[in-house]
Design an enzyme around this catalytic site. Sequence first.
Site, mmCIF file in Angstrom:
data_model
loop_
_atom_site.group_PDB
_atom_site.id
_atom_site.type_symbol
_atom_site.label_atom_id
_atom_site.label_comp_id
_atom_site.label_asym_id
_atom_site.label_seq_id
_atom_site.Cartn_x
_atom_site.Cartn_y
_atom_site.Cartn_z
ATOM 1 N N GLY A 77 0.812 -1.212 0.000
ATOM 2 C CA GLY A 77 0.000 0.000 0.000
ATOM 3 C C GLY A 77 0.846 1.262 0.000
ATOM 4 O O GLY A 77 2.017 1.240 -0.331
ATOM 5 N N ALA A 78 0.196 2.399 0.386
ATOM 6 C CA ALA A 78 0.844 3.711 0.292
ATOM 7 C C ALA A 78 1.393 3.875 -1.119
ATOM 8 O O ALA A 78 2.569 4.182 -1.321
ATOM 9 C CB ALA A 78 1.924 3.873 1.358
ATOM 10 N N HIS B 161 2.388 4.793 -4.993
ATOM 11 C CA HIS B 161 2.905 5.952 -5.723
ATOM 12 C C HIS B 161 3.076 5.539 -7.180
ATOM 13 O O HIS B 161 2.689 4.422 -7.580
ATOM 14 C CB HIS B 161 4.224 6.437 -5.112
ATOM 15 C CG HIS B 161 5.230 5.357 -4.887
ATOM 16 N ND1 HIS B 161 5.851 4.665 -5.915
ATOM 17 C CD2 HIS B 161 5.734 4.818 -3.742
ATOM 18 C CE1 HIS B 161 6.689 3.777 -5.431
ATOM 19 N NE2 HIS B 161 6.636 3.837 -4.110
ATOM 20 N N HIS C 107 4.550 2.068 -8.001
ATOM 21 C CA HIS C 107 3.602 0.952 -7.946
ATOM 22 C C HIS C 107 2.675 0.959 -9.164
ATOM 23 O O HIS C 107 2.381 -0.085 -9.747
ATOM 24 C CB HIS C 107 2.732 1.043 -6.686
ATOM 25 C CG HIS C 107 3.481 0.917 -5.400
ATOM 26 N ND1 HIS C 107 3.658 1.978 -4.550
ATOM 27 C CD2 HIS C 107 4.092 -0.144 -4.809
ATOM 28 C CE1 HIS C 107 4.337 1.581 -3.491
ATOM 29 N NE2 HIS C 107 4.621 0.299 -3.623
ATOM 30 N N GLY D 148 9.216 -4.404 -8.676
ATOM 31 C CA GLY D 148 10.087 -3.323 -9.091
ATOM 32 C C GLY D 148 11.549 -3.636 -8.827
ATOM 33 O O GLY D 148 11.895 -4.290 -7.836
ATOM 34 N N GLU D 149 12.424 -3.147 -9.698
ATOM 35 C CA GLU D 149 13.858 -3.337 -9.511
ATOM 36 C C GLU D 149 14.433 -2.422 -8.434
ATOM 37 O O GLU D 149 15.577 -2.616 -8.029
ATOM 38 C CB GLU D 149 14.588 -3.094 -10.831
ATOM 39 C CG GLU D 149 14.301 -4.152 -11.877
ATOM 40 C CD GLU D 149 15.134 -3.988 -13.133
ATOM 41 O OE1 GLU D 149 15.810 -2.938 -13.274
ATOM 42 O OE2 GLU D 149 15.110 -4.893 -13.985
ATOM 43 N N LYS D 150 13.655 -1.481 -7.938
ATOM 44 C CA LYS D 150 14.155 -0.607 -6.879
ATOM 45 C C LYS D 150 14.565 -1.435 -5.658
ATOM 46 O O LYS D 150 15.573 -1.156 -5.017
ATOM 47 C CB LYS D 150 13.085 0.418 -6.514
ATOM 48 C CG LYS D 150 13.546 1.463 -5.509
ATOM 49 C CD LYS D 150 12.786 1.281 -4.220
ATOM 50 C CE LYS D 150 13.289 2.244 -3.165
ATOM 51 N NZ LYS D 150 12.648 1.998 -1.874
ATOM 52 N N VAL E 86 11.293 3.457 -10.960
ATOM 53 C CA VAL E 86 10.690 4.731 -11.358
ATOM 54 C C VAL E 86 11.245 5.813 -10.444
ATOM 55 O O VAL E 86 11.267 5.660 -9.215
ATOM 56 C CB VAL E 86 9.151 4.678 -11.271
ATOM 57 C CG1 VAL E 86 8.535 6.024 -11.624
ATOM 58 C CG2 VAL E 86 8.622 3.584 -12.195
#
Length: 278
Positions: free
Chosen positions: A32-33, A35, A38, A148-150, A177
């Site tokens: 959640g939360a 951005h 996501h 995500g790759e982050k 991102v």
Amino acid sequence: MTRIIRDIATLQSLVRGWQMQGQGVGVVPTMGALHDGHLSLARLARANEDRVIVTIFVNPTQFNDPGDLAKYPRTEQADAALLETVPVDVIFAPPPDQVYPPGFTSRVHVGGVSDPLEGAMRPGHFDGVATVVTKLFGMTRADRAYFGEKDWQQLQVVRRLVADLNLPVQIVGCDTVRETDGLAMSSRNARLSDAARAVAPVLYREMTRAAGAIAVGGDPGDALMAATDALHAAGFDQVEYLAVRDAASLGDPVPGQPRRLLAAAWLDGVRLIDNIPL
């Protein structure tokens, strides 16, 4: 309005119907939360899949610090509104007792790739991640899962988990991102003060500078030390790690194999992580 489902049986009945019709199902696991990072995962899933599920579950077993768990933002109504813009088919937002019912005792541990860096700094964190991801795959029965790759090390842990346990889901890694100033998007960024938010992009800047120096033959140790000094000078409280690792195993770099530069640093009481390819 996007349908919100909270119990496993209802979700699995719906997914079973989709798959009996030959429809492909993608899942985007989140806490959640939400951005734009996501949402980029959800949009990619939307482009590739017949049906898209986004899970929202703040997983208590992956938090080392109870205070950090308590502070993690819960914004389901706002998240649902954002997902309407994609749109997705279902939000799966189970309560904790659906995921960890009374008497639950099992844990999933992925060795090797989970041990260094985040694993060393946050003992037990990846056991929590691996356990909840395994459960979410079982609950959603999705064909593909988007990460995500982050959170690079997490992505490698999940890939190892799926390969080792022969889980019937394909893992899709998606580009990090970033904000226009280079800061990797994260739910934790909202906890930065205005002054710290102005400093935060220095992490990506110095990582990029170090990667460039290493790429042209510079000594990695010197490049990483210079980046660490620059982060402290900019106002970062602590640099937990700034390291060049093998991209897949997170061990020492292997000649001829892809490498990754990974970092974790504290700023204004907020822990920021990032990574870039070498």
